[in-house]
Design a protein around this motif. Structure first.
Motif, PDB file in Angstrom:
ATOM      1  N   GLY A  15       0.853  -1.081  -0.161  1.00  7.15           N
ATOM      2  CA  GLY A  15      -0.120  -0.068  -0.020  1.00  7.15           C
ATOM      3  C   GLY A  15       0.929   1.152   0.106  1.00  7.15           C
ATOM      4  N   ASN A  16       0.701   2.037   1.100  1.00  7.70           N
ATOM      5  CA  ASN A  16       1.462   3.064   1.249  1.00  7.70           C
ATOM      6  C   ASN A  16       2.659   2.942   2.130  1.00  7.70           C
ATOM      7  N   ASP A  17       3.086   1.856   2.423  1.00  6.79           N
ATOM      8  CA  ASP A  17       4.031   1.620   3.328  1.00  6.79           C
ATOM      9  C   ASP A  17       5.211   0.961   2.484  1.00  6.79           C
ATOM     10  N   TRP A  18       6.446   1.198   2.825  1.00  3.57           N
ATOM     11  CA  TRP A  18       7.706   0.586   2.288  1.00  3.57           C
ATOM     12  C   TRP A  18       8.250  -0.151   3.638  1.00  3.57           C
ATOM     13  N   PHE A  19       8.721  -1.471   3.378  1.00  2.00           N
ATOM     14  CA  PHE A  19       9.494  -2.391   4.564  1.00  2.00           C
ATOM     15  C   PHE A  19      10.715  -2.919   4.118  1.00  2.00           C
ATOM     16  N   CYS A  20      11.428  -2.840   5.118  1.00  2.00           N
ATOM     17  CA  CYS A  20      12.793  -3.489   4.518  1.00  2.00           C
ATOM     18  C   CYS A  20      12.785  -4.935   5.119  1.00  2.00           C
ATOM     19  N   THR A  21      13.280  -5.705   4.144  1.00  2.00           N
ATOM     20  CA  THR A  21      13.295  -6.997   4.503  1.00  2.00           C
ATOM     21  C   THR A  21      14.461  -7.719   5.116  1.00  2.00           C
ATOM     22  N   ALA A  22      14.565  -7.218   6.182  1.00  2.00           N
ATOM     23  CA  ALA A  22      15.578  -7.510   7.331  1.00  2.00           C
ATOM     24  C   ALA A  22      15.058  -8.422   8.468  1.00  2.00           C
ATOM     25  N   SER A  23      15.961  -9.092   9.144  1.00  2.00           N
ATOM     26  CA  SER A  23      15.448  -9.776  10.206  1.00  2.00           C
ATOM     27  C   SER A  23      15.170  -9.249  11.545  1.00  2.00           C
ATOM     28  N   LEU A  24      15.613  -7.911  11.614  1.00  2.00           N
ATOM     29  CA  LEU A  24      15.320  -6.992  12.626  1.00  2.00           C
ATOM     30  C   LEU A  24      14.118  -6.096  12.540  1.00  2.00           C
ATOM     31  N   PRO A  25      13.239  -5.788  13.442  1.00  2.00           N
ATOM     32  CA  PRO A  25      12.096  -4.730  13.076  1.00  2.00           C
ATOM     33  C   PRO A  25      12.588  -3.507  13.068  1.00  2.00           C
ATOM     34  N   SER A  26      11.816  -2.739  12.288  1.00  2.21           N
ATOM     35  CA  SER A  26      12.303  -1.209  12.199  1.00  2.21           C
ATOM     36  C   SER A  26      11.911  -0.636  13.411  1.00  2.21           C
ATOM     37  N   ASP A  27      12.740   0.385  13.669  1.00  2.00           N
ATOM     38  CA  ASP A  27      12.610   1.295  14.871  1.00  2.00           C
ATOM     39  C   ASP A  27      12.341   2.999  14.564  1.00  2.00           C
ATOM     40  N   ILE A  28      12.250   3.183  13.117  1.00  2.00           N
ATOM     41  CA  ILE A  28      12.076   4.522  12.731  1.00  2.00           C
ATOM     42  C   ILE A  28      11.269   4.532  11.591  1.00  2.00           C
ATOM     43  N   THR A  29      10.063   5.473  11.733  1.00  4.68           N
ATOM     44  CA  THR A  29       9.361   5.617  10.492  1.00  4.68           C
ATOM     45  C   THR A  29       9.436   6.943  10.140  1.00  4.68           C
ATOM     46  N   VAL A  30       9.755   7.093   8.769  1.00  9.88           N
ATOM     47  CA  VAL A  30      10.100   8.504   7.921  1.00  9.88           C
ATOM     48  C   VAL A  30       8.841   8.677   7.122  1.00  9.88           C
ATOM     49  N   VAL A  31       8.163   9.605   6.987  1.00  8.66           N
ATOM     50  CA  VAL A  31       6.828   9.830   6.105  1.00  8.66           C
ATOM     51  C   VAL A  31       7.303  10.936   4.960  1.00  8.66           C
ATOM     52  N   VAL A  32       7.120  10.273   3.875  1.00  7.25           N
ATOM     53  CA  VAL A  32       7.659  11.511   2.706  1.00  7.25           C
ATOM     54  C   VAL A  32       6.256  11.386   1.705  1.00  7.25           C
ATOM     55  N   GLU A  33       5.399  12.646   1.622  1.00  6.37           N
ATOM     56  CA  GLU A  33       4.302  12.894   1.016  1.00  6.37           C
ATOM     57  C   GLU A  33       3.335  11.825   1.059  1.00  6.37           C
ATOM     58  N   GLY A  34       3.175  11.359   2.374  1.00  2.24           N
ATOM     59  CA  GLY A  34       2.095  10.538   2.714  1.00  2.24           C
ATOM     60  C   GLY A  34       2.460   8.756   2.382  1.00  2.24           C
ATOM     61  N   VAL A  35       3.672   8.822   2.120  1.00  2.00           N
ATOM     62  CA  VAL A  35       4.288   7.465   1.994  1.00  2.00           C
ATOM     63  C   VAL A  35       5.108   7.023   3.261  1.00  2.00           C
ATOM     64  N   ASN A  36       4.692   5.913   3.851  1.00  2.00           N
ATOM     65  CA  ASN A  36       5.524   5.584   5.153  1.00  2.00           C
ATOM     66  C   ASN A  36       6.681   4.672   4.935  1.00  2.00           C
ATOM     67  N   PHE A  37       7.883   5.012   5.304  1.00  2.00           N
ATOM     68  CA  PHE A  37       9.178   4.077   5.191  1.00  2.00           C
ATOM     69  C   PHE A  37       9.349   3.695   6.548  1.00  2.00           C
ATOM     70  N   HIS A  38       9.329   2.484   6.742  1.00  2.00           N
ATOM     71  CA  HIS A  38       9.555   1.564   8.010  1.00  2.00           C
ATOM     72  C   HIS A  38      10.829   1.161   8.072  1.00  2.00           C
ATOM     73  N   ILE A  39      11.863   1.856   8.556  1.00  2.00           N
ATOM     74  CA  ILE A  39      13.397   1.588   8.219  1.00  2.00           C
ATOM     75  C   ILE A  39      13.943   1.494   9.695  1.00  2.00           C
ATOM     76  N   HIS A  40      15.355   1.372   9.735  1.00  2.00           N
ATOM     77  CA  HIS A  40      16.067   1.277  10.824  1.00  2.00           C
ATOM     78  C   HIS A  40      16.955   2.523  11.196  1.00  2.00           C
TER      79      HIS A  40
END
Length: 643
Positions: A15-40
């Protein structure tokens, strides 16, 4: 800092979320023009100075997961994804289409070498200087994709560097900087050689044509195109080439110009398949107002026609008055190069007239105001034939006479407007008034095809006379005078004036011709030159020669008539002699004398003899015979002896 534990295989979107395919869960979320980036956090702050600063500022906030928003991020979510991949060590590809946006994004995030050697900003800058600025097609593609980040790109001087590079390439051999994208299509290799069935033939494309770059830069938006032309002007590119590029660009995005620019622009050039560009989305009104400011002060027939077409489109689009005034001023400076069909500008407003005569009148006024500037470099001359400005002025006068004749058939054209069009030029601009007479004749003319009434039936005789007073009858040719003297549409007073001036011109021409003949062998004087100019004026020299021939024929005829009169008088005298002799032989006196001669006696009859004598013509001979008739003695002898 090293990347987080766990191998990163990539990113996926939900959807409007990008996820990093890593073994650790993301600890930071960056929002750019309504799109959420769940990263480390750690890979991001290790490469981005801005993200490190934002994280340090949020240390006092106790939240399970840090969330931040990047407002106005250059390039949007797609470019931020490239920056995030670079932070995670994933290989990213820099291309001419994304370079300027990545460059701006790296600067926005502070991805300098202070946060890691060979960081994204240094990589982008290196690719920009080593690749983009040395290749024509890459520079064009980079500029075309820079629209979303234009303000920031200008601040970083990326745009100015690209424009300077293009200007330098235009002024040199294009094969040195990469082949023109649109010139030869897929038949040319990136090295500049001609391809045959995909095989490099080694033959080089000639780049001697000065317009090879017109098509490529036409894919830039209006703002970039304007900046590029200004940069080329500062570099000293020829104004003819700049004008050609501007005309090419304008015709491409103003299709209405094609109606009045037929044959001016060739067919579409073949495009390169791998670098097919979409035309820029431009606002036509903004385009026209911007283009007008870029036009050089250039004169030429094709350029004048282009300006007139541009003025038509400007009137349709309703551009600002400053733009229209500037276009009319430019056209007025070269009005002598205009053609009648391009000057016939229709009325696009609610006016009753068919043609925009107000616009043409303003153009003529600009032409007259530009005349002193044209003639300021030459000495003033009173003779219009030798004056430098007389050539353009006479051409414009003929053009305006044709224009007035064309618009004169408009039933809604008022006499005042017709007069203002005629008086827009000085009287000395017209050596002949035949064109002006033709225009007025059309204005008064009856339309025999559709209706029998006059084109302007509401005109009174006084208004017709006022319009005809604009004509100098001394400047009409013999054909125009002959036509005007028999024109039933003209007022009677005007016809009489035409006849009067026709006779005066004929007399002047005859006098001048005779003067020239008398002084033919004499040295030339000022008076003879003036007479020669009078004789040679318009078509009257033919009339003078014809009258000379008629004069010689008349003299011959007079001499012949004199000879015939003398012969007639001689014949008349001979006839009188013959008639006298015949009448004397048949008279009674001759019969009596003849009878006495043969011895016959005749009784006189006074009544008959008196009647005969009274009816006889009073000739000298009869008067002599009347004297002895009163004496009875010896009268017959005297009469016989006299006979």
């Amino acid at each position: 800092m090293a990347p987080p534990a766990g191998k990163v295989s990539g990113f996926h979107r939900e959807g409007n979320d990008w996820f990093c395919t890593a073994s650790l869960p993301s600890d930071i979320t960056v929002v750019v023009e309504g799109v959420n980036f769940h990263i480390h956090k750690f890979p991001l702050i290790s490469k981005c100075g801005k993200m490190e600063k934002m994280f340090e500022e949020s240390q006092g906030i106790h939240e399970a997961k840090f969330t931040t928003s990047l407002e106005g991020f250059p390039g949007g979510p797609d470019i931020f994804l490239i920056a995030v991949k670079f932070c995670y060590g994933v290989r990213v590809e820099l291309t001419p289409r994304n370079l300027i946006m990545v460059y701006c994004a790296a600067d926005y995030l502070g991805m300098t070498d202070a946060y890691g050697e060979d960081n994204l900003l240094s990589k982008s800058e290196s690719f920009f200087h080593k690749t983009i600025l040395h290749n024509w097609k890459d520079c064009i593609l980079a500029l075309q994709s820079s629209d979303p980040v234009m303000p920031m790109a200008e601040k970083l001087q990326i745009i100015s560097k690209c424009l300077n590079a293009l200007s330098m390439m235009v002024s040199t051999d294009p094969s040195l900087f990469g082949w023109p994208m649109m010139m030869y299509g897929s038949l040319q290799s990136p090295g500049g050689s001609i391809l045959w069935n995909g095989i490099n033939t080694g033959a080089r494309i000639r780049s001697s044509e000065s317009d090879w770059w017109f098509e490529d830069i036409s894919y830039l938006n209006v703002l970039l195109f304007k900046k590029l032309i200004q940069t080329m002007q500062a570099r000293g590119i020829r104004s003819e080439n700049l004008a050609g590029a501007i005309m090419y660009y304008t015709r491409k995005y103003l299709p209405g110009l094609g109606r009045w620019q037929s044959g001016q622009q060739s067919g579409k050039t073949m495009t390169v398949a791998s670098f097919s560009l979409t035309p820029a989305a431009v606002d036509q009104r903004d385009l026209l107002e911007s283009i007008e400011k870029l036009l050089p002060e250039k004169k030429g027939k094709s350029f004048c026609r282009f300006l007139l077409g541009l003025l038509r489109v400007a009137l349709i689009l309703g551009v600002n008055q400053t733009c229209k005034e500037s276009l009319m001023r430019r056209i007025g400076m070269q009005l002598e190069l205009a053609t009648l069909d391009s000057l016939l500008i229709p009325t696009y407003s609610d006016s009753d007239t068919l043609y925009n005569t107000d616009c043409v009148e303003q153009i003529v006024q600009h032409f007259m105001s530009s005349e002193p500037k044209i003639t300021s470099f030459s000495p003033a001359s009173l003779d219009l034939e030798t004056s430098p400005s007389s050539g353009p002025l006479r051409k414009v006068a003929k053009l305006m006479d044709s224009y007035i004749a064309e618009v004169a058939s408009d039933v809604n054209l008022k006499p005042g407007k017709l007069r203002s069009l005629v008086e827009a030029l000085p009287e000395s601009s017209r050596s002949l008034h035949d064109g002006l007479y033709r225009a007025l004749d059309i204005y008064f003319k009856k339309d025999g095809t559709k209706r029998s009434d006059d084109a302007h039936p509401w005109l009174s005789e006084k208004e017709k006379e006022q319009l005809c007073n604009m004509i100098d009858y001394q400047k009409l040719s013999i054909d125009a005078c002959a036509h005007a003297s028999q024109n039933e549409r003209l007022p009677l007073r005007v016809v009489l004036q035409v006849l009067f001036f026709e006779q005066m011109q004929l007399r002047t021409a005859l006098a001048g011709c005779l003067h020239v003949l008398d002084t033919e062998n004499a040295p030339a004087t000022a008076s003879s030159d003036m007479a020669g100019q009078i004789v040679q004026r318009d078509g009257w020299v033919t009339v003078v020669r014809e009258n000379q021939v008629l004069k010689v024929d008349l003299e011959r005829m007079r001499s012949r008539v004199g000879e015939l009169e003398e012969e007639f008088n001689k014949m008349k005298q001979e006839m009188k002699k013959v008639s006298k002799t015949h009448s004397s032989l048949n008279s009674p006196r001759m019969v009596i004398a003849h009878a006495r001669r043969i011895g016959c006696k005749l009784l006189p009859r006074p009544s008959v003899s008196d009647a005969i004598e009274s009816t006889a013509p009073p000739t000298p001979r009869a008067s002599i015979e009347q004297r002895p008739s009163s004496h009875h003695s010896g009268g017959h002898r005297k009469t016989f002896s006299l006979f």
